[in-house]
Design a protein around this motif. Structure first.
Motif, mmCIF file in Angstrom:
data_model
loop_
_atom_site.group_PDB
_atom_site.id
_atom_site.type_symbol
_atom_site.label_atom_id
_atom_site.label_comp_id
_atom_site.label_asym_id
_atom_site.label_seq_id
_atom_site.Cartn_x
_atom_site.Cartn_y
_atom_site.Cartn_z
ATOM 1 N N SER A 1 53.133 -17.851 -12.137
ATOM 2 C CA SER A 1 54.545 -18.509 -12.606
ATOM 3 C C SER A 1 55.466 -17.141 -12.846
ATOM 4 C CB SER A 1 54.266 -18.774 -14.122
ATOM 5 O OG SER A 1 53.263 -19.045 -14.096
ATOM 6 N N ASN A 2 57.120 -17.285 -13.573
ATOM 7 C CA ASN A 2 57.682 -16.594 -14.345
ATOM 8 C C ASN A 2 57.215 -15.236 -15.486
ATOM 9 O OD1 ASN A 2 60.287 -17.461 -12.651
ATOM 10 N ND2 ASN A 2 60.421 -18.961 -14.130
ATOM 11 N N GLY A 3 57.397 -14.687 -14.869
ATOM 12 C CA GLY A 3 56.635 -13.168 -16.036
ATOM 13 C C GLY A 3 55.569 -12.648 -15.643
ATOM 14 N N ALA A 4 54.646 -13.282 -14.771
ATOM 15 C CA ALA A 4 53.596 -12.880 -14.926
ATOM 16 C C ALA A 4 52.914 -10.991 -14.145
ATOM 17 C CB ALA A 4 52.709 -13.605 -13.477
ATOM 18 N N GLY A 5 53.801 -10.734 -13.367
ATOM 19 C CA GLY A 5 54.064 -9.576 -13.698
ATOM 20 C C GLY A 5 54.235 -9.170 -11.809
ATOM 21 N N LYS A 6 54.511 -10.220 -11.531
ATOM 22 C CA LYS A 6 53.981 -10.172 -9.461
ATOM 23 C C LYS A 6 55.248 -8.714 -8.447
ATOM 24 C CE LYS A 6 55.545 -14.185 -9.060
ATOM 25 N NZ LYS A 6 55.930 -14.997 -10.606
ATOM 26 N N THR A 7 56.552 -9.131 -9.796
ATOM 27 C CA THR A 7 57.753 -7.877 -9.057
ATOM 28 C C THR A 7 57.350 -6.660 -10.371
ATOM 29 O OG1 THR A 7 59.166 -9.759 -9.027
ATOM 30 C CG2 THR A 7 60.557 -7.380 -9.131
ATOM 31 N N THR A 8 56.662 -6.246 -10.792
ATOM 32 C CA THR A 8 55.784 -5.522 -11.591
ATOM 33 C C THR A 8 55.359 -4.633 -10.717
ATOM 34 O OG1 THR A 8 56.700 -5.914 -14.199
ATOM 35 C CG2 THR A 8 55.362 -4.165 -13.899
ATOM 36 N N GLU B 1 59.557 -11.955 -3.496
ATOM 37 C CA GLU B 1 60.552 -13.612 -3.637
ATOM 38 C C GLU B 1 61.745 -13.962 -2.370
ATOM 39 O OE1 GLU B 1 60.206 -15.689 -5.698
ATOM 40 O OE2 GLU B 1 58.990 -14.695 -7.363
ATOM 41 N N ILE C 1 55.518 -2.538 -24.369
ATOM 42 C CA ILE C 1 55.298 -4.201 -23.357
ATOM 43 C C ILE C 1 54.503 -3.177 -22.410
ATOM 44 C CG2 ILE C 1 55.128 -5.475 -22.046
ATOM 45 C CD1 ILE C 1 58.327 -5.371 -23.327
ATOM 46 N N GLN D 1 56.787 -17.704 -5.543
ATOM 47 C CA GLN D 1 56.862 -18.205 -6.528
ATOM 48 C C GLN D 1 56.728 -19.996 -5.465
ATOM 49 O OE1 GLN D 1 58.794 -19.589 -9.972
ATOM 50 N NE2 GLN D 1 59.821 -17.082 -10.026
ATOM 51 N N TYR E 1 56.269 -1.093 -20.089
ATOM 52 C CA TYR E 1 57.740 -1.449 -20.385
ATOM 53 C C TYR E 1 57.629 -0.463 -21.333
ATOM 54 C CZ TYR E 1 58.479 -3.954 -15.939
ATOM 55 O OH TYR E 1 58.453 -3.714 -14.605
ATOM 56 N N GLU F 1 63.213 -7.876 -4.794
ATOM 57 C CA GLU F 1 63.907 -9.257 -5.547
ATOM 58 C C GLU F 1 65.338 -8.745 -5.299
ATOM 59 O OE1 GLU F 1 62.733 -9.721 -9.007
ATOM 60 O OE2 GLU F 1 62.602 -11.555 -9.040
ATOM 61 N N ALA G 1 52.136 -4.905 -19.159
ATOM 62 C CA ALA G 1 52.563 -5.840 -18.681
ATOM 63 C C ALA G 1 51.568 -6.025 -17.344
ATOM 64 C CB ALA G 1 54.029 -4.935 -17.290
HETATM 65 P P1 ATP Z 1 59.761 -13.262 -11.808
HETATM 66 O O1 ATP Z 1 58.926 -13.878 -10.907
HETATM 67 O O2 ATP Z 1 60.104 -14.099 -12.757
HETATM 68 O O3 ATP Z 1 60.922 -12.394 -11.383
HETATM 69 P P2 ATP Z 1 57.580 -11.887 -12.337
HETATM 70 O O4 ATP Z 1 55.766 -12.012 -11.919
HETATM 71 O O5 ATP Z 1 57.388 -10.880 -11.278
HETATM 72 O O6 ATP Z 1 58.060 -13.121 -12.714
HETATM 73 P P3 ATP Z 1 58.044 -9.228 -14.183
HETATM 74 O O7 ATP Z 1 58.879 -9.370 -12.939
HETATM 75 O O8 ATP Z 1 57.339 -8.307 -13.224
HETATM 76 O O9 ATP Z 1 57.281 -10.812 -13.560
HETATM 77 O O10 ATP Z 1 57.950 -9.881 -14.987
HETATM 78 C C1 ATP Z 1 56.549 -8.700 -16.131
HETATM 79 C C2 ATP Z 1 56.293 -8.379 -17.732
HETATM 80 O O11 ATP Z 1 56.702 -7.806 -17.695
HETATM 81 C C3 ATP Z 1 56.986 -9.966 -18.108
HETATM 82 O O12 ATP Z 1 56.753 -10.503 -19.466
HETATM 83 C C4 ATP Z 1 58.936 -9.349 -18.289
HETATM 84 O O13 ATP Z 1 59.735 -9.633 -19.927
HETATM 85 C C5 ATP Z 1 57.841 -7.750 -18.553
HETATM 86 N N1 ATP Z 1 59.419 -6.574 -18.079
HETATM 87 C C6 ATP Z 1 59.938 -7.041 -16.216
HETATM 88 N N2 ATP Z 1 60.923 -5.559 -16.195
HETATM 89 C C7 ATP Z 1 60.392 -5.064 -17.991
HETATM 90 C C8 ATP Z 1 61.807 -4.663 -18.000
HETATM 91 N N3 ATP Z 1 62.844 -3.798 -17.915
HETATM 92 N N4 ATP Z 1 61.428 -3.863 -20.099
HETATM 93 C C9 ATP Z 1 60.596 -4.576 -20.101
HETATM 94 N N5 ATP Z 1 59.938 -5.849 -19.923
HETATM 95 C C10 ATP Z 1 60.364 -5.775 -18.461
#
Ligand code: ATP
Length: 240
Positions: free
Chosen positions: A40-47, A165, A19, A197, A16, A88, A21
């Motif tokens: 965990s939250n922010g691990a990158g699953k959604t990405t 999720e 960043i 999660q 991103y 999500e 990710a």
């Molecule tokens: P969650 O369960 O909280 O959604 P996740 O495991 O799905 O967490 P992601 O949402 O994929 O995690 O986020 C992975 C990393 O990328 C995090 O550090 C997040 O802050 C960052 N990130 C996600 N979306 C963006 C964005 N649009 N711009 C900048 N950084 C982003």
């Protein structure tokens, strides 16, 4: 039967802006499997799911569906190739009825008879939606909206379904339902990549799992092995 990879994620990197990710993520999902990605939250699953379904650009590495690179395939064609993604927070159409939402899911299907038979199949799988077929999406409960989002994706008859999720924000009863439905869909032949999660339940229905931390795979193994692993229990299963 020998395992055949339906989805192969080969060392992908996702950014991103500045960043970084996702770091060199590699995941294999064999035909017929349920595979889960936990973390965990922010691990990158959604990405990771967004990158696989081509909603997010990949900086390096590749994603193969049935051996074919999705590298230059636009997102709407990814659906046609058999990969459906339930993002999500569901994103159903609030101002359309349940039936209309399902019709939107079948946008690639020409034959109205075919659409009708798929819709019947969805109403059989989700009786709750059948009862509410004329109700507007926005007036459904959270659990019902999640079911509608899954049903809408299934209208495509995907080979593989990416679920982000699905249990989020649902009451325990609906969580059980959603997991039952995921297993049913899988038994009917749809391969599943599940982000959760609720790691405990996800690992219980998955044949294999990957643990994601700071955008990297830090562990992988059978659902049973990961579920009984003490360090994973401490990090991800504590709350359940
Ligand atoms: P969650 O369960 O909280 O959604 P996740 O495991 O799905 O967490 P992601 O949402 O994929 O995690 O986020 C992975 C990393 O990328 C995090 O550090 C997040 O802050 C960052 N990130 C996600 N979306 C963006 C964005 N649009 N711009 C900048 N950084 C982003």
């Amino acid at each position: 039967a020998t395992a055949r990879p339906l989805l192969e994620v080969q060392g992908i990197d996702v950014f991103y802006g500045a960043i970084h990710a996702i770091h060199g993520l590699s995941v294999i999902v064999n035909e017929g499997e349920i595979v889960t990605l936990i973390g965990s939250n922010g691990a990158g699953k959604t990405t990771a799911l967004g990158a696989i379904s081509r909603l997010l650009p990949i900086r390096s590495g590749d994603v193969l569906l049935d051996g074919r690179s999705l590298g230059s395939v636009p997102p709407h064609d990814v659906v046609r190739l058999g990969l459906a993604h339930v993002p999500e927070r569901r994103r159903i159409f609030a101002d359309l009825t349940v039936t209309e939402n399902l019709e939107m899911g079948a946008f690639t299907v020409r034959s109205t008879a075919d659409i009708a038979s798929r819709m019947d199949e969805m109403f059989e799988l989700f009786p709750r939606l059948a009862e509410r077929r004329k109700q507007f999406g926005g007036t459904l409960s959270g659990g019902e909206q999640q079911m509608l989002a899954v049903a809408r994706a299934l209208m495509q008859r995907p080979r593989i379904l990416l679920l982000d999720e699905p249990s989020m924000g649902l009451s325990p009863l609906f969580v059980e339902r959603i997991f039952d439905i995921i297993e049913t869909i899988n038994k009917r032949g749809v391969t599943i990549l599940l982000v959760e999660q609720n790691a405990h339940m996800a690992l219980a229905i998955a044949s294999r799992g990957y643990v994601l931390k700071n955008g990297m795979i830090v562990d992988q193994g059978s659902g049973a092995r990961l579920r009984s692993d003490e360090s994973i229990q401490a990090a991800y299963l504590g709350a359940h």
